[in-house]
Structure formats: C-alpha cells, structure tokens
Design a protein around this motif. Structure first.
Motif, PDB file in Angstrom:
ATOM      1  N   ASN B 120       0.950  -1.317  -0.077  1.00  0.00           N
ATOM      2  CA  ASN B 120      -0.029   0.009  -0.043  1.00  0.00           C
ATOM      3  C   ASN B 120       0.841   1.308  -0.027  1.00  0.00           C
ATOM      4  O   ASN B 120       1.648   1.309   0.687  1.00  0.00           O
ATOM      5  CB  ASN B 120      -0.787  -0.307   1.245  1.00  0.00           C
ATOM      6  CG  ASN B 120      -1.913   0.874   1.290  1.00  0.00           C
ATOM      7  OD1 ASN B 120      -1.684   2.305   1.087  1.00  0.00           O
ATOM      8  ND2 ASN B 120      -3.008   0.897   2.034  1.00  0.00           N
ATOM      9  N   LEU B 121       0.738   2.229  -0.980  1.00  0.00           N
ATOM     10  CA  LEU B 121       1.612   3.305  -0.820  1.00  0.00           C
ATOM     11  C   LEU B 121       1.203   4.747  -0.198  1.00  0.00           C
ATOM     12  O   LEU B 121       1.730   5.616   0.042  1.00  0.00           O
ATOM     13  CB  LEU B 121       1.781   3.929  -2.626  1.00  0.00           C
ATOM     14  CG  LEU B 121       2.483   2.831  -3.164  1.00  0.00           C
ATOM     15  CD1 LEU B 121       2.266   3.326  -4.603  1.00  0.00           C
ATOM     16  CD2 LEU B 121       3.839   2.717  -3.012  1.00  0.00           C
ATOM     17  N   PHE B 148       4.987  11.243  -7.953  1.00  0.00           N
ATOM     18  CA  PHE B 148       4.029  12.612  -8.176  1.00  0.00           C
ATOM     19  C   PHE B 148       2.735  12.240  -7.555  1.00  0.00           C
ATOM     20  O   PHE B 148       2.077  13.150  -6.797  1.00  0.00           O
ATOM     21  CB  PHE B 148       3.861  12.852  -9.604  1.00  0.00           C
ATOM     22  CG  PHE B 148       5.039  12.934 -10.494  1.00  0.00           C
ATOM     23  CD1 PHE B 148       5.576  14.210 -10.479  1.00  0.00           C
ATOM     24  CD2 PHE B 148       5.560  11.880 -11.128  1.00  0.00           C
ATOM     25  CE1 PHE B 148       6.782  14.628 -11.273  1.00  0.00           C
ATOM     26  CE2 PHE B 148       6.520  12.213 -11.739  1.00  0.00           C
ATOM     27  CZ  PHE B 148       7.325  13.529 -11.684  1.00  0.00           C
ATOM     28  N   LYS B 149       2.229  10.797  -7.558  1.00  0.00           N
ATOM     29  CA  LYS B 149       1.134  10.480  -7.067  1.00  0.00           C
ATOM     30  C   LYS B 149       0.995  10.339  -5.280  1.00  0.00           C
ATOM     31  O   LYS B 149       0.143  10.688  -4.714  1.00  0.00           O
ATOM     32  CB  LYS B 149       0.371   9.308  -7.592  1.00  0.00           C
ATOM     33  CG  LYS B 149      -0.050   9.631  -8.976  1.00  0.00           C
ATOM     34  CD  LYS B 149      -0.663   8.280  -9.611  1.00  0.00           C
ATOM     35  CE  LYS B 149      -1.238   8.231 -10.784  1.00  0.00           C
ATOM     36  NZ  LYS B 149      -1.646   7.278 -11.589  1.00  0.00           N
ATOM     37  N   TYR B 150       2.337   9.855  -4.781  1.00  0.00           N
ATOM     38  CA  TYR B 150       2.314   9.618  -3.581  1.00  0.00           C
ATOM     39  C   TYR B 150       3.492  10.137  -2.778  1.00  0.00           C
ATOM     40  O   TYR B 150       4.662   9.417  -2.594  1.00  0.00           O
ATOM     41  CB  TYR B 150       2.709   7.725  -3.564  1.00  0.00           C
ATOM     42  CG  TYR B 150       1.412   7.329  -4.069  1.00  0.00           C
ATOM     43  CD1 TYR B 150       0.141   6.907  -3.441  1.00  0.00           C
ATOM     44  CD2 TYR B 150       1.303   6.814  -5.388  1.00  0.00           C
ATOM     45  CE1 TYR B 150      -0.935   6.424  -4.048  1.00  0.00           C
ATOM     46  CE2 TYR B 150       0.176   6.250  -6.130  1.00  0.00           C
ATOM     47  CZ  TYR B 150      -0.661   5.931  -5.390  1.00  0.00           C
ATOM     48  OH  TYR B 150      -1.865   5.207  -5.744  1.00  0.00           O
ATOM     49  N   HIS B 155       9.020  11.298   0.118  1.00  0.00           N
ATOM     50  CA  HIS B 155       9.752  12.235   1.078  1.00  0.00           C
ATOM     51  C   HIS B 155      10.234  11.563   2.312  1.00  0.00           C
ATOM     52  O   HIS B 155      11.110  12.185   2.820  1.00  0.00           O
ATOM     53  CB  HIS B 155       8.621  13.311   1.364  1.00  0.00           C
ATOM     54  CG  HIS B 155       9.141  14.459   2.286  1.00  0.00           C
ATOM     55  ND1 HIS B 155      10.027  15.563   1.700  1.00  0.00           N
ATOM     56  CD2 HIS B 155       9.398  14.788   3.634  1.00  0.00           C
ATOM     57  CE1 HIS B 155      10.502  16.340   2.760  1.00  0.00           C
ATOM     58  NE2 HIS B 155      10.178  15.877   3.623  1.00  0.00           N
ATOM     59  N   THR B 156       9.631  10.545   2.771  1.00  0.00           N
ATOM     60  CA  THR B 156      10.098   9.927   4.118  1.00  0.00           C
ATOM     61  C   THR B 156      11.093   8.827   3.701  1.00  0.00           C
ATOM     62  O   THR B 156      11.545   8.084   4.784  1.00  0.00           O
ATOM     63  CB  THR B 156       9.020   9.374   4.731  1.00  0.00           C
ATOM     64  OG1 THR B 156       8.118   8.697   3.980  1.00  0.00           O
ATOM     65  CG2 THR B 156       7.936  10.475   5.159  1.00  0.00           C
ATOM     66  N   ILE B 185      11.091  15.570  -5.075  1.00  0.00           N
ATOM     67  CA  ILE B 185      10.378  15.626  -3.515  1.00  0.00           C
ATOM     68  C   ILE B 185      11.655  15.525  -2.559  1.00  0.00           C
ATOM     69  O   ILE B 185      11.586  16.129  -1.486  1.00  0.00           O
ATOM     70  CB  ILE B 185       9.512  14.412  -3.625  1.00  0.00           C
ATOM     71  CG1 ILE B 185       8.387  14.460  -4.409  1.00  0.00           C
ATOM     72  CG2 ILE B 185       8.902  13.926  -2.015  1.00  0.00           C
ATOM     73  CD1 ILE B 185       7.885  13.296  -4.874  1.00  0.00           C
ATOM     74  N   GLN B 186      12.638  14.655  -2.725  1.00  0.00           N
ATOM     75  CA  GLN B 186      13.716  14.567  -1.793  1.00  0.00           C
ATOM     76  C   GLN B 186      15.231  14.589  -2.622  1.00  0.00           C
ATOM     77  O   GLN B 186      15.475  13.457  -2.991  1.00  0.00           O
ATOM     78  CB  GLN B 186      13.509  13.149  -0.902  1.00  0.00           C
ATOM     79  CG  GLN B 186      14.283  13.276   0.306  1.00  0.00           C
ATOM     80  CD  GLN B 186      14.486  12.105   0.957  1.00  0.00           C
ATOM     81  OE1 GLN B 186      15.495  11.980   1.567  1.00  0.00           O
ATOM     82  NE2 GLN B 186      13.628  11.136   0.873  1.00  0.00           N
TER      83      GLN B 186
END
Lengths: 115, 221
Positions: B120-121, B148-150, B155-156, B185-186
């Motif tokens: 699960n994302l 892009f969607k998740y 990021h984590t 994102i990161q």
C-alpha cells in the motif's frame, strides 16, 4: 482506509480528556488535518459517525480544518505552499525542503457542554 | 467549555514506536521498513538479500499481510527467524503489532530486522514502526508517475528501489521522469535499479543493507 486507525486513536484521546476534565459529553472536536495525510474527509466523517456511538463523543460535532502543505526551502529558507508535487521554491528555484506544515493530524481542541 | 489540546492524533502509535526503537537499541538491532504497492517485489528483494547473504549480519524478518502466511513460508526456507503479522484486512502495520511480534523473535540473535509492510503506498506512510530507515519500492510495470501521486512516501524514504528493471525493454516506463519525480521531492535520496530475477543491482541493495547495520554498530562502539 488508514482513517479508521486514526479515528480509533482520536476517540481514545478524547475519552482520556473527558476523564481528566471529569466531563461526560463532548459537544465539538476540532482537528487540524494536513493535506499530505491523504485524509478523505467524507470517509473520515462517515467513520467518525459510526465510531463515536456509545462514547463520550456520541453527540460531538467534528470540525476538520484542512491545512495546506508548507515547505521551508532548504537553500534560502523561504516558506512557501508548493503548487505542484515537485517542491520548487518560488524565490530561488531550489527543489525540496523541510515540511513545516501539512503532514500531521492534530487534535486542536475539545468542547464540552457547560451544563 | 473549551479545552485546548494540540496533540498529534497518532501520538499513541508514535509512543509505542519509541518503545520499539528503544528495544532495538537495547539489542543492537537496525530496523528497515519496506513500503510498496502489492506485487512490487518486496519479498523477492528480501529473498535476494538472504540468498546473497550479508557476511556475518544476522537477519530477522517481520512479514505484514492482510491474510495468509505465504510470505513468511517463503522467508522461512532461508532458515532465518520470521514472524507473520496478519492484519485481518488492515491496510498497514502499526507499532503495536510490531511490539507484539518482537516477543516471537530471538532479538539477541538479530542484527538487521527487515519489516515488510502491507502492500500500500498511502496508509503505511503515517505509521512509525520504530524503524531506522524506510525503503520505498516501485516496479517498472507500475508506471513512472508514482512519486508524483504519492509524494509523502518518497519524502520519508531513505532509499528508493526501482525493481524489475529487466522488464524495461517491454514496458513504457520513463526512468528519467521517475528519477526527476523522486529527486523533486527529496533531492539526493539514493535510487537503486534492481532486478531480482536477473540479479542486477542486488549487490548494491545488499551493500546498502550492510551499511545500515555498520553505521549503527559504529554508533554503539
């Protein structure tokens, strides 16, 4: 469907506060929900209505304040709300930074009936 | 009457995660939390690491799935301690479930504990399990738009694995767009290109796992 875990945790917290305040009925719960938490507010509300039955929050209204994502640029420290999923600083064009708002769900306040 | 609270709603999960983390510190265990969509190859990545071996690093595994012990059975073939958590439909692992699973593991005989989260994302991302590092896995058949969607997962994540790269000639997956998405994102997060079936990138994956243990060991000494 992580909404249900969050609601279960929320209701436990509210029950604890009720006990501390020696109150039996909560009239309103105020939540701050970060946009990055992927909370579907309709699902959340629907589940809250089911989960609150038989608890001190049974009559409580739920007030959800959705908070936008805020990023602090890692280069120039500008704070901005990204327009896209790529976090691009509008001031210096640096990509990425620290999330300073929008990635938490905070129980802000609880209201009780005064009588 | 109004009472100001200002407390994280998932505080209970965070508190138990802290407890789990202190148990890991006590036993000198480095813990990895693997998150991906169902079928991206998390179990295969663990199997590949076990097949190659981590020269002296003792591995333990926690498998999270809504149903069945299939994944734990796959891992048990490598003769390592493994616990299957069935969430009974639950879409993510929580720290309480990990805490309970620790009782079934020989903690003194484990250096690296790999937790395979439920596929699960979205949901697993908000629940700290007490891990040291997070690994996000995406396979090329899922499309390049996942970061892009998740975004929160990416990021984590401390490591991103692009899996099933042997299929790149057969699927319209844009590696450059995917990489830009992750870096957007990161910036700087490592991205490994891996194929569990052909063996590409497995040594990079194993080296990364070994580094997680070594940096902890240095800290303890």
């Amino acid at each position: 469907m992580h909404e249900l875990s969050i609601i279960t945790s929320l209701i436990e917290q509210v029950e604890q506060i009720c006990k501390e305040q020696e109150k039996s009925t909560v009239s309103k719960i105020v939540l701050r929900i970060g946009s990055l938490e992927y909370i579907n507010t309709e699902t959340f509300l629907f589940m809250f209505e089911q989960a609150k039955e038989g608890t001190c929050a049974e009559k409580a209204e739920l007030n959800m304040i959705i908070e936008p994502i805020k990023i602090r640029c890692r280069k120039c420290s500008e704070i901005y709300e990204p327009e896209d999923t790529i976090w691009l600083c509008p001031k210096c064009n640096e990509i990425g930074g620290e999330i300073i708002q929008g990635s938490e769900i905070i129980l802000e306040s609880v209201y009780f009936d005064d009588n | 009457m109004k009472v100001d609270v200002v407390q994280k709603v998932l505080k209970a999960n965070d508190d138990i995660a802290k407890l789990v983390r202190s148990r890991f510190d006590e036993h000198g265990i480095s813990c990895i939390n693997m998150i991906s969509a169902p079928g991206s190859g998390k179990t295969s990545l663990i199997e590949s690491a076990l097949k190659q071996g981590l020269s002296g690093v003792r591995i333990g595994v926690i498998e999270g799935d809504p149903e069945t012990t299939r994944d734990a059975e796959r891992i048990a073939k490598y003769d390592v301690p493994v616990v299957q958590i069935n969430t009974a439909g639950g879409c993510h692992l929580e720290s309480q479930l990990v805490l309970q699973a620790l009782d079934k593991l020989p903690l003194n005989d484990i250096d690296l504990l790999i937790i395979e989260n439920v596929g699960n994302l979205v949901c697993p991302v908000g629940f700290d399990l007490g891990e040291k590092s997070r690994v996000a896995v995406v396979s090329v058949t899922e499309g390049q738009d996942k970061p892009f969607k998740y975004p929160k997962l990416f990021h984590t994540a401390n490591l991103v694995i692009l899996n099933k790269v042997d299929l790149l000639p057969y699927v319209p997956f844009d590696v450059e767009e995917f990489t830009q998405g992750v870096q957007g994102i990161q910036p700087g997060v490592p991205i490994l290109h891996v194929s569990c079936t052909h063996g590409d990138g497995i040594s990079d994956w194993v080296n990364w796992l070994r580094e997680q243990v070594m940096s902890d060991k240095n800290k303890h000494e």
